[in-house]
Write a protein that holds these residues in place. Structure first.
Motif, PDB file in Angstrom:
ATOM      1  N   ALA A 174     106.033  -9.242  53.629  1.00 45.36           N
ATOM      2  CA  ALA A 174     105.705  -8.572  55.082  1.00 45.36           C
ATOM      3  C   ALA A 174     104.780  -9.353  55.811  1.00 45.36           C
ATOM      4  O   ALA A 174     103.981 -10.002  55.329  1.00 45.36           O
ATOM      5  CB  ALA A 174     104.929  -7.432  54.599  1.00 45.36           C
ATOM      6  N   ARG A 175     105.136  -9.598  57.013  1.00 43.31           N
ATOM      7  CA  ARG A 175     104.227 -10.089  58.243  1.00 43.31           C
ATOM      8  C   ARG A 175     103.681  -8.853  58.930  1.00 43.31           C
ATOM      9  O   ARG A 175     104.148  -7.998  59.100  1.00 43.31           O
ATOM     10  CB  ARG A 175     105.091 -11.122  59.047  1.00 43.31           C
ATOM     11  N   VAL A 176     102.187  -9.102  58.640  1.00 44.34           N
ATOM     12  CA  VAL A 176     101.499  -7.895  59.133  1.00 44.34           C
ATOM     13  C   VAL A 176     100.732  -8.136  59.904  1.00 44.34           C
ATOM     14  O   VAL A 176      99.851  -8.863  59.991  1.00 44.34           O
ATOM     15  CB  VAL A 176     100.799  -7.066  57.922  1.00 44.34           C
ATOM     16  N   VAL A 177     100.624  -7.696  61.131  1.00 45.18           N
ATOM     17  CA  VAL A 177      99.511  -7.976  62.444  1.00 45.18           C
ATOM     18  C   VAL A 177      98.226  -7.356  62.125  1.00 45.18           C
ATOM     19  O   VAL A 177      98.149  -6.509  61.585  1.00 45.18           O
ATOM     20  CB  VAL A 177     100.399  -7.553  63.835  1.00 45.18           C
TER      21      VAL A 177
ATOM     22  N   GLY B  41      85.016 -11.440  56.613  1.00 52.36           N
ATOM     23  CA  GLY B  41      85.302 -11.881  58.343  1.00 52.36           C
ATOM     24  C   GLY B  41      84.485 -12.844  58.754  1.00 52.36           C
ATOM     25  O   GLY B  41      84.149 -12.781  59.990  1.00 52.36           O
ATOM     26  N   SER B  42      83.960 -13.671  58.020  1.00 55.33           N
ATOM     27  CA  SER B  42      83.035 -14.674  58.605  1.00 55.33           C
ATOM     28  C   SER B  42      83.749 -16.064  59.303  1.00 55.33           C
ATOM     29  O   SER B  42      83.081 -16.719  59.765  1.00 55.33           O
ATOM     30  CB  SER B  42      81.957 -15.367  57.496  1.00 55.33           C
ATOM     31  N   PHE B  43      84.978 -16.081  59.300  1.00 52.05           N
ATOM     32  CA  PHE B  43      85.893 -17.242  59.400  1.00 52.05           C
ATOM     33  C   PHE B  43      86.374 -17.218  60.829  1.00 52.05           C
ATOM     34  O   PHE B  43      86.506 -18.277  61.233  1.00 52.05           O
ATOM     35  CB  PHE B  43      86.579 -17.761  58.553  1.00 52.05           C
ATOM     36  N   GLY B  44      86.804 -16.149  61.187  1.00 52.08           N
ATOM     37  CA  GLY B  44      87.536 -15.958  62.497  1.00 52.08           C
ATOM     38  C   GLY B  44      88.042 -14.611  62.169  1.00 52.08           C
ATOM     39  O   GLY B  44      87.746 -13.800  61.464  1.00 52.08           O
ATOM     40  N   ALA B  45      89.081 -14.238  63.254  1.00 56.57           N
ATOM     41  CA  ALA B  45      89.600 -12.925  63.544  1.00 56.57           C
ATOM     42  C   ALA B  45      91.032 -13.201  62.917  1.00 56.57           C
ATOM     43  O   ALA B  45      91.923 -13.898  63.580  1.00 56.57           O
ATOM     44  CB  ALA B  45      89.576 -12.684  64.960  1.00 56.57           C
ATOM     45  N   VAL B  46      91.531 -12.504  61.989  1.00 58.91           N
ATOM     46  CA  VAL B  46      92.719 -12.548  61.194  1.00 58.91           C
ATOM     47  C   VAL B  46      93.473 -11.791  62.039  1.00 58.91           C
ATOM     48  O   VAL B  46      93.417 -10.763  62.371  1.00 58.91           O
ATOM     49  CB  VAL B  46      92.649 -12.145  59.952  1.00 58.91           C
ATOM     50  N   VAL B  47      94.563 -12.402  62.515  1.00 59.68           N
ATOM     51  CA  VAL B  47      95.560 -11.585  63.581  1.00 59.68           C
ATOM     52  C   VAL B  47      96.942 -11.429  62.989  1.00 59.68           C
ATOM     53  O   VAL B  47      97.693 -10.653  63.519  1.00 59.68           O
ATOM     54  CB  VAL B  47      95.740 -12.245  64.743  1.00 59.68           C
ATOM     55  N   ALA B  48      97.212 -11.928  61.784  1.00 57.60           N
ATOM     56  CA  ALA B  48      98.465 -11.808  60.987  1.00 57.60           C
ATOM     57  C   ALA B  48      98.314 -12.199  59.695  1.00 57.60           C
ATOM     58  O   ALA B  48      97.483 -13.364  59.451  1.00 57.60           O
ATOM     59  CB  ALA B  48      99.688 -12.303  61.815  1.00 57.60           C
ATOM     60  N   MET B  49      99.033 -11.633  58.651  1.00 58.00           N
ATOM     61  CA  MET B  49      99.107 -12.049  57.404  1.00 58.00           C
ATOM     62  C   MET B  49     100.487 -11.929  56.934  1.00 58.00           C
ATOM     63  O   MET B  49     101.145 -11.009  57.269  1.00 58.00           O
ATOM     64  CB  MET B  49      98.226 -11.192  56.462  1.00 58.00           C
ATOM     65  N   GLU B  50     100.945 -12.930  55.869  1.00 60.51           N
ATOM     66  CA  GLU B  50     102.005 -12.529  54.976  1.00 60.51           C
ATOM     67  C   GLU B  50     101.799 -12.243  53.630  1.00 60.51           C
ATOM     68  O   GLU B  50     100.982 -13.207  53.177  1.00 60.51           O
ATOM     69  CB  GLU B  50     102.843 -13.985  55.193  1.00 60.51           C
ATOM     70  N   ILE B  51     101.880 -11.201  53.385  1.00 63.24           N
ATOM     71  CA  ILE B  51     101.938 -10.639  52.336  1.00 63.24           C
ATOM     72  C   ILE B  51     102.844 -10.362  51.045  1.00 63.24           C
ATOM     73  O   ILE B  51     104.041 -10.064  51.691  1.00 63.24           O
ATOM     74  CB  ILE B  51     100.800  -9.231  52.134  1.00 63.24           C
ATOM     75  N   GLU B  52     102.660 -10.559  49.972  1.00 62.11           N
ATOM     76  CA  GLU B  52     103.824 -10.559  48.907  1.00 62.11           C
ATOM     77  C   GLU B  52     104.205  -9.123  48.640  1.00 62.11           C
ATOM     78  O   GLU B  52     103.044  -8.363  48.456  1.00 62.11           O
ATOM     79  CB  GLU B  52     103.472 -11.199  47.667  1.00 62.11           C
ATOM     80  N   LEU B  53     105.363  -8.804  48.458  1.00 59.64           N
ATOM     81  CA  LEU B  53     105.706  -7.308  48.226  1.00 59.64           C
ATOM     82  C   LEU B  53     106.420  -7.251  46.813  1.00 59.64           C
ATOM     83  O   LEU B  53     106.652  -8.278  46.327  1.00 59.64           O
ATOM     84  CB  LEU B  53     106.577  -6.821  49.119  1.00 59.64           C
ATOM     85  N   LEU B  54     106.563  -5.998  46.366  1.00 63.35           N
ATOM     86  CA  LEU B  54     106.714  -5.949  44.943  1.00 63.35           C
ATOM     87  C   LEU B  54     107.971  -5.247  44.953  1.00 63.35           C
ATOM     88  O   LEU B  54     108.501  -4.469  45.395  1.00 63.35           O
ATOM     89  CB  LEU B  54     105.851  -5.043  44.009  1.00 63.35           C
ATOM     90  N   PRO B  55     109.072  -5.783  43.658  1.00 67.09           N
ATOM     91  CA  PRO B  55     110.339  -5.134  43.692  1.00 67.09           C
ATOM     92  C   PRO B  55     110.107  -4.022  43.073  1.00 67.09           C
ATOM     93  O   PRO B  55     110.770  -3.628  41.917  1.00 67.09           O
ATOM     94  CB  PRO B  55     111.173  -6.310  42.906  1.00 67.09           C
ATOM     95  N   VAL B  56     109.572  -2.882  43.498  1.00 63.95           N
ATOM     96  CA  VAL B  56     109.417  -1.495  42.962  1.00 63.95           C
ATOM     97  C   VAL B  56     109.669  -0.411  43.951  1.00 63.95           C
ATOM     98  O   VAL B  56     109.051  -0.542  44.914  1.00 63.95           O
ATOM     99  CB  VAL B  56     107.938  -1.495  42.532  1.00 63.95           C
ATOM    100  N   ALA B  57     110.675   0.418  43.650  1.00 67.87           N
ATOM    101  CA  ALA B  57     111.007   1.339  44.423  1.00 67.87           C
ATOM    102  C   ALA B  57     110.499   2.997  44.001  1.00 67.87           C
ATOM    103  O   ALA B  57     110.262   3.572  44.891  1.00 67.87           O
ATOM    104  CB  ALA B  57     112.502   1.538  44.519  1.00 67.87           C
ATOM    105  N   GLU B  58     110.114   3.045  42.797  1.00 67.56           N
ATOM    106  CA  GLU B  58     109.708   4.273  42.290  1.00 67.56           C
ATOM    107  C   GLU B  58     108.429   4.039  41.192  1.00 67.56           C
ATOM    108  O   GLU B  58     108.468   2.994  40.795  1.00 67.56           O
ATOM    109  CB  GLU B  58     110.557   5.121  41.594  1.00 67.56           C
ATOM    110  N   VAL B  59     107.604   5.021  41.448  1.00 67.05           N
ATOM    111  CA  VAL B  59     106.353   4.775  40.356  1.00 67.05           C
ATOM    112  C   VAL B  59     106.197   6.010  39.503  1.00 67.05           C
ATOM    113  O   VAL B  59     106.550   7.360  40.158  1.00 67.05           O
ATOM    114  CB  VAL B  59     104.915   4.396  40.992  1.00 67.05           C
TER     115      VAL B  59
END
Ligand code: FAD
Length: 460
Positions: free
Chosen positions: A108-111, A195-213
């Motif tokens: 997911a690319r998250v702003v 948050g000491s290095f800059g303003a994070v304006v987007a991230m690409e995060i890994e998702l899990l192949p899980v539909a139910e828990v």
């Protein structure tokens, strides 16, 4: 290094489009964080809606020599409010939101200012899950920058360890991409270094192949606290890592907003998730069910439901917290906790919580937060209905943490410390030094003001 704070020139700030200054319409609304107990009064607030606008504002403010405090939801606003922000611009990123899912890559690319609910729902639509925390409206960025402890964590690790890339605005207003291949030291630092290095304006995060828990909660009256706490401690000692749970000793005020089974009551709650099929989950939960919970909602559910299981407040709330990372809990530890938060405790806060750690969380990664050495994270929270009660509420949460310090083990988890904290306790000396090197590379003028700053010390 001496940091010079230039005299504040409101006229120069006013010349920067997009800044809201004290006295301007909207200033009070813009400066108010999720944690309503944090009274932030910055020199100005910015609420950019695009990455380009955020970069323009950062460049202009930094050129004046002022400090900039990035903030997304404001769940962790207390340290900034305690420090005072009269020499800083608060860069609120809560209007800078958006999520896109690459289902094939499970990324997911998250702003920057997006909250977890948005990401969880977007991922679930593709049969995927995200490593979100217990609260739907915590922001992805602040959570990940501190580590990120989810109900998937014993199986799937910290959220920070599963970021593919960060996009960050530097103090010059430039955009830099940090990943394993591009600016790897910055990538390392952002994975838990705050948050000491800059303003994070987007991230690409890994998702899990899980539909139910298999998830939910069990609830007992507080009179069962001793038996339930002991059984949960025994259960968690050699528990399969597919289960991540929490136990809370909770006291609810008698208010009509709460359902009758909670209003005015003291209860014990165990909740969390099990990543196993129905039969295996039932097997694992059997020792807890044998304790006869008054309420038991554990069942299979679509992953989107997990973000509501912990019943965190769905709206901005005034709260104070304290935290200690704990090791093995012997019977004396349980007795100590019951004394301050159990049935006979005289002045206990809203809740004292133990989150079960271990599993993947104990496996060290090359990141500013490498993992957790602790077995349990204690998290105490109280509400502050009126500002005059903040000292009493703080004393209540501190009493819980103090009672358990004898069992402290491993570095504290800064995301659970919404207060000014000596951050040198949270990072090993060589980690702190490596963080300082990254900070000095990307922010030599020390523009960024983080809730939990890089520990000071010599840069070797
Ligand atoms: C009700 C509640 C439930 C919680 N549950 C969990 C949980 O289950 N698991 C867990 O791990 N934590 C949990 N937390 C802690 C939470 O992860 C931290 O408070 C976290 O800092 C919140 O991030 P935020 O961005 O929402 O808050 P903010 O106050 O906006 O951010 C906190 C700090 O993070 C930095 N920051 C945030 N966004 C950016 C950005 N885009 N760029 C640069 N720096 C940034 C800044 O230094 C900022 O001061 C919970 C907190 C609360 C109050």
């Amino acid at each position: 290094m001496t940091i010079l704070t230039p005299a504040l020139d409101p006229a120069a700030l006013r010349a920067i489009p997009g800044l809201i200054l004290p006295g301007d319409p909207g200033y009070d609304e813009a400066r108010t964080p999720w944690n309503l107990a944090a009274d932030q009064r910055p020199a100005a607030v910015a609420e950019p809606t695009t990455i380009a606008d955020a970069a323009r504002i950062v460049g202009a403010v930094a050129a004046l020599g002022l400090r900039i405090a990035p903030q997304a939801s404001g769940h962790g606003a207390m340290p900034l409010a305690e420090r005072g922000l009269s020499d800083a611009v608060l860069l609120r990123l809560h209007r800078l939101t958006g999520v896109s899912i690459d289902a094939e890559r499970r990324v997911a690319r998250v702003v920057g200012g997006t909250i977890w609910r948005e990401v969880v729902d977007a991922a679930a639509a593709h049969g995927l899950a995200a490593r979100h925390g217990s609260s739907p409206d915590v922001s992805v960025s602040g959570y990940v920058l501190g580590g990120g402890l989810s109900f998937y964590a014993r199986e799937h690790g910290l959220a920070a360890h599963h970021v593919r890339a960060f996009e960050m605005i530097t103090a010059d207003g430039d955009l830099v991409r940090a990943s394993a291949d591009s600016e790897p030291e910055l990538f390392w630092a952002l994975r838990g270094g705050g948050g000491s290095f800059g303003a994070v304006v987007a991230m690409e995060i890994e998702l899990l192949p899980v539909a139910e828990v298999h998830a939910g909660m069990m609830l007992w009256d507080m009179s069962a606290a001793s038996a339930v706490l002991q059984a949960w401690r025994d259960w968690t000692r050699d528990l399969d890592r597919c289960a991540t749970t929490s136990l809370r000793l909770m006291r609810f005020p008698p208010i009509p907003e709460l359902p009758p089974f909670l209003s005015g009551r003291a209860v014990v709650v165990i909740d969390g998730a099990i990543l196993a099929d129905e039969a295996r989950s039932a097997d694992l939960l059997a020792p807890l069910r044998a304790l006869g919970p008054e309420l038991d909602t554990f069942a299979r559910m679509p992953v989107a439901g997990l973000v509501d299981v912990h019943m965190d407040p769905p709206v901005p709330s005034p709260a104070v917290v304290d935290h200690v990372m704990l090791g093995e809990l012997d019977d004396a530890a349980l007795a100590a906790l019951l004394e301050v938060a159990g049935p006979d405790a005289q002045d206990a806060p809203l809740f004292a919580e133990l989150r079960h750690l271990g599993g993947a969380l104990a496996e060290t990664q090359d990141a500013a937060v490498p993992g957790f050495a602790g077995e349990y994270a204690l998290f105490a929270v109280d509400l502050v209905p009126v500002p005059e009660l903040i000292l009493a509420a703080t004393a209540r949460v501190c009493a819980i943490a103090d009672a358990m310090r004898g069992w402290a083990h491993g570095a504290p988890y800064l995301n659970f410390l919404d207060r000014i904290t000596d951050t040198s306790t949270a990072y090993a000396p060589d980690t702190a030094q490596r963080m300082r090197r990254v900070r000095d590379t990307f922010d030599p003028a020390r523009t960024w003001l983080a809730a939990h700053p890089v520990p000071e010390g010599a840069v070797g």
